[in-house]
Design a protein around this motif. Sequence first.
Motif, PDB file in Angstrom:
ATOM      1  N   ALA A   1      -4.820  -2.945  -3.925  1.00  4.16           N
ATOM      2  CA  ALA A   1      -4.305  -3.912  -2.958  1.00  4.16           C
ATOM      3  C   ALA A   1      -4.821  -5.304  -3.294  1.00  4.16           C
ATOM      4  O   ALA A   1      -4.072  -6.293  -3.257  1.00  4.16           O
ATOM      5  N   GLY A   2      -6.088  -5.385  -3.652  1.00  2.00           N
ATOM      6  CA  GLY A   2      -6.650  -6.664  -4.080  1.00  2.00           C
ATOM      7  C   GLY A   2      -5.985  -7.183  -5.333  1.00  2.00           C
ATOM      8  O   GLY A   2      -5.795  -8.394  -5.511  1.00  2.00           O
ATOM      9  N   ASN A   3      -5.578  -6.274  -6.220  1.00  2.00           N
ATOM     10  CA  ASN A   3      -4.910  -6.677  -7.453  1.00  2.00           C
ATOM     11  C   ASN A   3      -3.571  -7.356  -7.159  1.00  2.00           C
ATOM     12  O   ASN A   3      -3.196  -8.339  -7.807  1.00  2.00           O
ATOM     13  N   TRP A   4      -2.840  -6.827  -6.168  1.00  2.00           N
ATOM     14  CA  TRP A   4      -1.563  -7.441  -5.791  1.00  2.00           C
ATOM     15  C   TRP A   4      -1.781  -8.835  -5.218  1.00  2.00           C
ATOM     16  O   TRP A   4      -1.043  -9.772  -5.538  1.00  2.00           O
ATOM     17  N   VAL A   5      -2.785  -8.975  -4.377  1.00  2.00           N
ATOM     18  CA  VAL A   5      -3.089 -10.277  -3.786  1.00  2.00           C
ATOM     19  C   VAL A   5      -3.484 -11.274  -4.872  1.00  2.00           C
ATOM     20  O   VAL A   5      -2.991 -12.415  -4.908  1.00  2.00           O
ATOM     21  N   VAL A   6      -4.355 -10.845  -5.781  1.00  2.00           N
ATOM     22  CA  VAL A   6      -4.812 -11.721  -6.858  1.00  2.00           C
ATOM     23  C   VAL A   6      -3.664 -12.080  -7.792  1.00  2.00           C
ATOM     24  O   VAL A   6      -3.497 -13.243  -8.186  1.00  2.00           O
ATOM     25  N   GLY A   7      -2.844 -11.089  -8.147  1.00  2.00           N
ATOM     26  CA  GLY A   7      -1.743 -11.340  -9.067  1.00  2.00           C
ATOM     27  C   GLY A   7      -0.770 -12.378  -8.546  1.00  2.00           C
ATOM     28  O   GLY A   7      -0.262 -13.214  -9.315  1.00  2.00           O
ATOM     29  N   ARG A   8      -0.498 -12.349  -7.250  1.00  2.00           N
ATOM     30  CA  ARG A   8       0.404 -13.335  -6.658  1.00  2.00           C
ATOM     31  C   ARG A   8      -0.280 -14.682  -6.494  1.00  2.00           C
ATOM     32  O   ARG A   8       0.304 -15.739  -6.764  1.00  2.00           O
TER      33      ARG A   8
ATOM     34  N   GLY B   1       1.096  10.234  -4.490  1.00  2.00           N
ATOM     35  CA  GLY B   1       2.128   9.224  -4.318  1.00  2.00           C
ATOM     36  C   GLY B   1       2.157   8.665  -2.914  1.00  2.00           C
ATOM     37  O   GLY B   1       2.323   7.458  -2.704  1.00  2.00           O
ATOM     38  N   LEU B   2       1.973   9.532  -1.929  1.00  2.00           N
ATOM     39  CA  LEU B   2       2.029   9.096  -0.537  1.00  2.00           C
ATOM     40  C   LEU B   2       0.947   8.075  -0.212  1.00  2.00           C
ATOM     41  O   LEU B   2       1.147   7.194   0.634  1.00  2.00           O
ATOM     42  N   PHE B   3      -0.194   8.154  -0.867  1.00  2.00           N
ATOM     43  CA  PHE B   3      -1.286   7.230  -0.583  1.00  2.00           C
ATOM     44  C   PHE B   3      -0.942   5.786  -0.958  1.00  2.00           C
ATOM     45  O   PHE B   3      -1.643   4.859  -0.544  1.00  2.00           O
ATOM     46  N   HIS B   4       0.134   5.593  -1.730  1.00  2.42           N
ATOM     47  CA  HIS B   4       0.551   4.227  -2.056  1.00  2.42           C
ATOM     48  C   HIS B   4       1.026   3.479  -0.819  1.00  2.42           C
ATOM     49  O   HIS B   4       1.118   2.251  -0.842  1.00  2.42           O
ATOM     50  N   HIS B   5       1.324   4.199   0.264  1.00  2.00           N
ATOM     51  CA  HIS B   5       1.691   3.522   1.499  1.00  2.00           C
ATOM     52  C   HIS B   5       0.499   2.816   2.131  1.00  2.00           C
ATOM     53  O   HIS B   5       0.671   2.022   3.064  1.00  2.00           O
ATOM     54  N   LEU B   6      -0.707   3.104   1.646  1.00  2.00           N
ATOM     55  CA  LEU B   6      -1.877   2.377   2.130  1.00  2.00           C
ATOM     56  C   LEU B   6      -1.938   0.959   1.558  1.00  2.00           C
ATOM     57  O   LEU B   6      -2.653   0.108   2.104  1.00  2.00           O
ATOM     58  N   LEU B   7      -1.217   0.694   0.472  1.00  2.00           N
ATOM     59  CA  LEU B   7      -1.292  -0.621  -0.169  1.00  2.00           C
ATOM     60  C   LEU B   7      -0.953  -1.767   0.788  1.00  2.00           C
ATOM     61  O   LEU B   7      -1.715  -2.741   0.870  1.00  2.00           O
ATOM     62  N   PRO B   8       0.191  -1.714   1.500  1.00  2.00           N
ATOM     63  CA  PRO B   8       0.456  -2.833   2.407  1.00  2.00           C
ATOM     64  C   PRO B   8      -0.554  -2.942   3.535  1.00  2.00           C
ATOM     65  O   PRO B   8      -0.880  -4.053   3.981  1.00  2.00           O
ATOM     66  N   SER B   9      -1.076  -1.815   4.009  1.00  2.00           N
ATOM     67  CA  SER B   9      -2.086  -1.869   5.072  1.00  2.00           C
ATOM     68  C   SER B   9      -3.361  -2.543   4.582  1.00  2.00           C
ATOM     69  O   SER B   9      -3.941  -3.397   5.267  1.00  2.00           O
ATOM     70  N   PHE B  10      -3.801  -2.169   3.384  1.00  2.00           N
ATOM     71  CA  PHE B  10      -5.010  -2.781   2.835  1.00  2.00           C
ATOM     72  C   PHE B  10      -4.779  -4.249   2.485  1.00  2.00           C
ATOM     73  O   PHE B  10      -5.685  -5.078   2.612  1.00  2.00           O
ATOM     74  N   THR B  11      -3.565  -4.577   2.028  1.00  2.00           N
ATOM     75  CA  THR B  11      -3.253  -5.971   1.739  1.00  2.00           C
ATOM     76  C   THR B  11      -3.345  -6.804   3.010  1.00  2.00           C
ATOM     77  O   THR B  11      -3.886  -7.921   3.005  1.00  2.00           O
ATOM     78  N   ALA B  12      -2.813  -6.260   4.111  1.00  2.13           N
ATOM     79  CA  ALA B  12      -2.914  -6.957   5.392  1.00  2.13           C
ATOM     80  C   ALA B  12      -4.373  -7.087   5.834  1.00  2.13           C
ATOM     81  O   ALA B  12      -4.790  -8.132   6.344  1.00  2.13           O
TER      82      ALA B  12
ATOM     83  N   LEU C   1      -7.027  -7.233   3.919  1.00  2.00           N
ATOM     84  CA  LEU C   1      -7.669  -8.261   3.093  1.00  2.00           C
ATOM     85  C   LEU C   1      -7.294  -9.656   3.571  1.00  2.00           C
ATOM     86  O   LEU C   1      -8.116 -10.574   3.525  1.00  2.00           O
ATOM     87  N   GLY C   2      -6.041  -9.798   4.036  1.00  2.00           N
ATOM     88  CA  GLY C   2      -5.635 -11.087   4.579  1.00  2.00           C
ATOM     89  C   GLY C   2      -6.403 -11.433   5.846  1.00  2.00           C
ATOM     90  O   GLY C   2      -6.754 -12.593   6.083  1.00  2.00           O
TER      91      GLY C   2
END
Length: 296
Positions: free
Chosen positions: A19-26, A250-261, A263-264
Amino acid sequence: MRFLKSPHFLLTLAMLCWAGNWVVGRAIHEQVPPFTLNFWRWSASLLLILPVSWLSLRRQWPLMLRHWKWVLPMAGIATAIFQSMVYVGLQSTTALNGALLIALVPVVVVAIAAAILGDRIGARQGLGILVSLAGAVVVIVRGELTVLRTLGFNPGDLWILAAVPIWSLYTVLLKRWPAGLDRMSFLGAMALVGVVLQFPLFAWEWTTGRHMLVTPESIAAIAYTALFASFLAFVFYNAAMQRTTPAVAGLFHHLLPSFTALLGIVFLGERMGWHHALGVALIALGLYLTSARGPR
């Protein structure tokens, strides 16, 4: 501390790192071009991994050569192919669109696992995927479902959409892990392959005039992606896949938006909303339904 070996706990840690990687990449896309970021990410990660994997890497080199038809594609997918596509996509797409597309991973994993491994899921697991997907969407659109009708798509979205089946294939093929192959040996080989495969893309990017701006932010971004998104996340994810099914992972990838939020909220001062609580509750329910014992 048995929970440290739990695949669910390991998958949760991996998703937090990514999740941090997505935030950093953007956040860093204007300072560091995508192929340059991925090259320096894996170069720095290789420096972290080699000291702890060198002895096992030397000992298991013959084993990896025997299984090169598995090792090389898997390393290439995880390092050069998938992540480059994501970083290219983040140059032009929004975090909202990207998160929505990555939420498709669990569905694609189930389809690929059925085709390659013959895995089947029961009604309870299928329901869990749908419930968790609904929770991810609630978090991503901040409870305003009308946002879905106004979404626009651009070339960045197509890059991330194309990356979804590639990562899903990596997740499924981890179940064909060669017998006797040490996880740290593979991680060392994976980082080495990533540097080698990414160098031509980095060199091409450099010749076109797209150079990295050396700033404290860009250095910190490379350090984060090297340690957390490359080293630790893959240690957690690969270890978890030895103890669970592709559908659950695969299902655990749904945690990505929650963790991204999350981190915000922690780092950007964003406020907690009702949609966060509802979305996380639905995701947790979906994870429970899919991970609980039942038909596989």
